[in-house]
Design a protein around this motif. Structure first.
Motif, mmCIF file in Angstrom:
data_model
loop_
_atom_site.group_PDB
_atom_site.id
_atom_site.type_symbol
_atom_site.label_atom_id
_atom_site.label_comp_id
_atom_site.label_asym_id
_atom_site.label_seq_id
_atom_site.Cartn_x
_atom_site.Cartn_y
_atom_site.Cartn_z
ATOM 1 N N ILE A 130 0.852 -1.192 0.000
ATOM 2 C CA ILE A 130 0.000 0.000 0.000
ATOM 3 C C ILE A 130 0.887 1.240 0.000
ATOM 4 N N GLY A 131 0.523 2.239 -0.783
ATOM 5 C CA GLY A 131 1.296 3.469 -0.787
ATOM 6 C C GLY A 131 0.452 4.670 -1.149
ATOM 7 N N VAL A 132 0.797 5.811 -0.576
ATOM 8 C CA VAL A 132 0.130 7.071 -0.896
ATOM 9 C C VAL A 132 0.768 7.646 -2.151
ATOM 10 N N LEU A 133 -0.060 8.117 -3.076
ATOM 11 C CA LEU A 133 0.440 8.733 -4.297
ATOM 12 C C LEU A 133 0.402 10.251 -4.172
ATOM 13 N N ARG A 167 -6.857 13.292 -2.932
ATOM 14 C CA ARG A 167 -5.867 12.300 -2.504
ATOM 15 C C ARG A 167 -5.915 11.090 -3.435
ATOM 16 N N ALA A 168 -4.856 10.297 -3.353
ATOM 17 C CA ALA A 168 -4.758 9.101 -4.181
ATOM 18 C C ALA A 168 -3.840 8.106 -3.497
ATOM 19 N N ALA A 169 -4.087 6.827 -3.742
ATOM 20 C CA ALA A 169 -3.261 5.767 -3.163
ATOM 21 C C ALA A 169 -3.228 4.596 -4.121
ATOM 22 N N THR A 170 -2.274 3.699 -3.888
ATOM 23 C CA THR A 170 -2.113 2.536 -4.746
ATOM 24 C C THR A 170 -1.893 1.298 -3.898
ATOM 25 N N ALA A 171 -2.163 0.142 -4.481
ATOM 26 C CA ALA A 171 -1.972 -1.129 -3.788
ATOM 27 C C ALA A 171 -1.461 -2.166 -4.766
ATOM 28 N N GLY A 172 -0.694 -3.136 -4.232
ATOM 29 C CA GLY A 172 -0.272 -4.265 -5.044
ATOM 30 C C GLY A 172 1.191 -4.268 -5.392
ATOM 31 N N GLY A 173 1.519 -5.068 -6.402
ATOM 32 C CA GLY A 173 2.890 -5.276 -6.822
ATOM 33 C C GLY A 173 3.188 -6.767 -6.872
ATOM 34 N N PRO A 174 4.437 -7.142 -7.151
ATOM 35 C CA PRO A 174 4.803 -8.563 -7.213
ATOM 36 C C PRO A 174 4.509 -9.277 -5.894
ATOM 37 N N GLY A 175 3.854 -10.427 -5.966
ATOM 38 C CA GLY A 175 3.554 -11.197 -4.765
ATOM 39 C C GLY A 175 2.281 -10.780 -4.055
ATOM 40 N N PHE A 176 1.512 -9.861 -4.648
ATOM 41 C CA PHE A 176 0.275 -9.392 -4.020
ATOM 42 C C PHE A 176 -0.934 -9.701 -4.908
ATOM 43 N N VAL A 177 -2.077 -9.835 -4.268
ATOM 44 C CA VAL A 177 -3.363 -9.911 -4.948
ATOM 45 C C VAL A 177 -4.228 -8.798 -4.365
ATOM 46 N N VAL A 178 -4.846 -7.991 -5.203
ATOM 47 C CA VAL A 178 -5.593 -6.840 -4.705
ATOM 48 C C VAL A 178 -7.084 -7.012 -4.935
ATOM 49 N N GLY A 179 -7.847 -6.403 -4.035
ATOM 50 C CA GLY A 179 -9.292 -6.341 -4.179
ATOM 51 C C GLY A 179 -9.751 -4.903 -4.061
ATOM 52 N N THR A 180 -10.806 -4.547 -4.763
ATOM 53 C CA THR A 180 -11.339 -3.180 -4.739
ATOM 54 C C THR A 180 -12.842 -3.219 -4.537
ATOM 55 N N TYR A 181 -13.359 -2.139 -3.985
ATOM 56 C CA TYR A 181 -14.814 -2.018 -3.841
ATOM 57 C C TYR A 181 -15.174 -0.552 -3.688
ATOM 58 N N VAL A 182 -16.289 -0.144 -4.323
ATOM 59 C CA VAL A 182 -16.832 1.206 -4.172
ATOM 60 C C VAL A 182 -18.286 1.079 -3.748
ATOM 61 N N HIS A 183 -18.653 1.764 -2.677
ATOM 62 C CA HIS A 183 -20.026 1.728 -2.161
ATOM 63 C C HIS A 183 -20.796 2.962 -2.638
ATOM 64 N N VAL A 274 -1.718 -16.851 3.561
ATOM 65 C CA VAL A 274 -2.495 -15.741 3.003
ATOM 66 C C VAL A 274 -2.638 -14.701 4.100
ATOM 67 N N ASP A 275 -2.056 -13.535 3.908
ATOM 68 C CA ASP A 275 -2.074 -12.466 4.915
ATOM 69 C C ASP A 275 -2.527 -11.153 4.293
ATOM 70 N N VAL A 276 -3.097 -10.291 5.125
ATOM 71 C CA VAL A 276 -3.429 -8.937 4.689
ATOM 72 C C VAL A 276 -2.181 -8.075 4.831
ATOM 73 N N ALA A 277 -1.640 -7.642 3.695
ATOM 74 C CA ALA A 277 -0.457 -6.781 3.729
ATOM 75 C C ALA A 277 -0.835 -5.356 4.116
ATOM 76 N N GLY A 278 -2.008 -4.899 3.656
ATOM 77 C CA GLY A 278 -2.452 -3.540 3.969
ATOM 78 C C GLY A 278 -3.754 -3.231 3.295
ATOM 79 N N PHE A 279 -4.312 -2.098 3.645
ATOM 80 C CA PHE A 279 -5.554 -1.647 3.019
ATOM 81 C C PHE A 279 -5.621 -0.127 3.097
ATOM 82 N N VAL A 280 -6.497 0.450 2.284
ATOM 83 C CA VAL A 280 -6.749 1.886 2.334
ATOM 84 C C VAL A 280 -8.238 2.096 2.113
#
Length: 305
Positions: A130-133, A167-183, A274-280
């Motif tokens: 996870i990283g802030v852009l 604001r903006a942020a990013t997630a993922g990279g090698p070795g990661f699986v990402v999920g997204t959701y908008v409510h 399987v672990d949660v590396a991070g979230f935003v």
């Protein structure tokens, strides 16, 4: 007679616009017939040059409007996400505006979604997933033949409100699986969507991505609905006290115990951790102090000034 001559001259001028070029320009630009005609007349019927003229004109109008509205609070807006086809990287942005009416406008939704997609060209997640852009870096990315910054300026002129990339942020990279959701997502055009709250989740695992991707999306829904503040690793590092704010300690939205239990079940089934590396999690207008609304009498006095 002079009036008749003038009318004939106007019809002749308008007739110089090629109807095929007019149709193509409107499809590409989505402007009104009169604006498309004017653009073609000013550029000798060239669709390509007419598009450039429309962009310059919209940018100039937007810059003038932006100078007038820059001090207004943009406490409404939309959150948009974008993920790649492999579910290894995703981006989330919050685009602010002044009213919910504009936030639901298809052009605004499209802009937010396109900026999220443009931000995916930037790499800021690092080893944590996870990283802030930097919003300036995102604003410099290309959106529809111009920069995101210029697209925002043009949108200000078109929509008539202050529009801000908050604001903006990013997630993922090698070795990661990402999920997204908008409510609370609102549809734009061409499948674009943006809503009130959005989330990204990065899972760290060598397991089957096809199985992990839906689970990562469920966790993104969990983050939106339960609003955790920490992963367990972050909570232990911060020594934050109450464990109810830890994602893994929360009841899993889709049943079967806690989020930690769901992670353990996937670990056992896939035969690899399987672990949660991070979230935003972004919620529109979060942290923005909305101006106090004047009472009716005050509002009338302000209008009379």
């Amino acid at each position: 007679m002079r009036r008749l001559g003038a009318s004939t001259q106007q019809r002749g001028y308008a007739a110089k616009v090629d109807m095929a070029a007019l149709k193509k320009l409107r499809q590409l630009s989505e402007v009104s017939i009169s604006r498309a005609k004017e653009a073609l007349q000013r550029t000798d019927g060239s669709v390509e040059q007419a598009l450039e003229w429309l962009q310059r004109d919209a940018l100039a109008a937007g810059a003038q409007k932006a100078a007038k509205v820059s001090g207004r609070v943009a406490a409404e807006g939309a959150v948009a996400v974008h993920s790649n086809a492999a579910n290894t990287a995703a981006t989330i942005v919050e685009l602010g505006c002044e009213t919910d009416f504009v936030a639901r406008n298809a052009a605004f939704v499209d802009l937010a979604a396109r900026i999220a997609q443009a931000g995916s060209a930037l790499d800021g997640a690092g080893s944590t997933g996870i990283g802030v852009l930097d919003t300036a870096a995102v604003a410099a990315q290309a959106v529809g033949g111009t920069s995101a910054a210029d697209a925002i300026t043009a949108a200000i002129g078109h929509l008539g409100e202050n529009v801000v990339l908050r604001r903006a942020a990013t997630a993922g990279g090698p070795g990661f699986v990402v999920g997204t959701y908008v409510h609370g997502a609102v549809a734009g055009s061409d499948g674009h969507r943006a809503g009130k709250i959005g989330a990204l989740v990065a899972l760290r695992s060598d397991g089957d991505r096809a199985e992990l991707a839906p689970f990562a999306q469920q966790l993104a829904q969990q983050v939106v609905g339960f609003a955790p503040r920490f992963t367990r690793a972050e909570w232990q590092k911060a020594q934050a006290g109450d464990e109810s704010a830890v994602l893994e300690a929360q009841p899993f939205l889709f049943g079967g115990g806690t989020v930690a239990d769901a992670l353990a079940q996937h670990t056992q089934r896939l035969g690899t951790p399987v672990d949660v590396a991070g979230f935003v999690r972004f919620e529109r207008g979060e942290g923005v102090e909305k101006p106090a609304q004047p009472d009716f009498a005050t509002e009338v006095r302000q209008q009379l000034k």
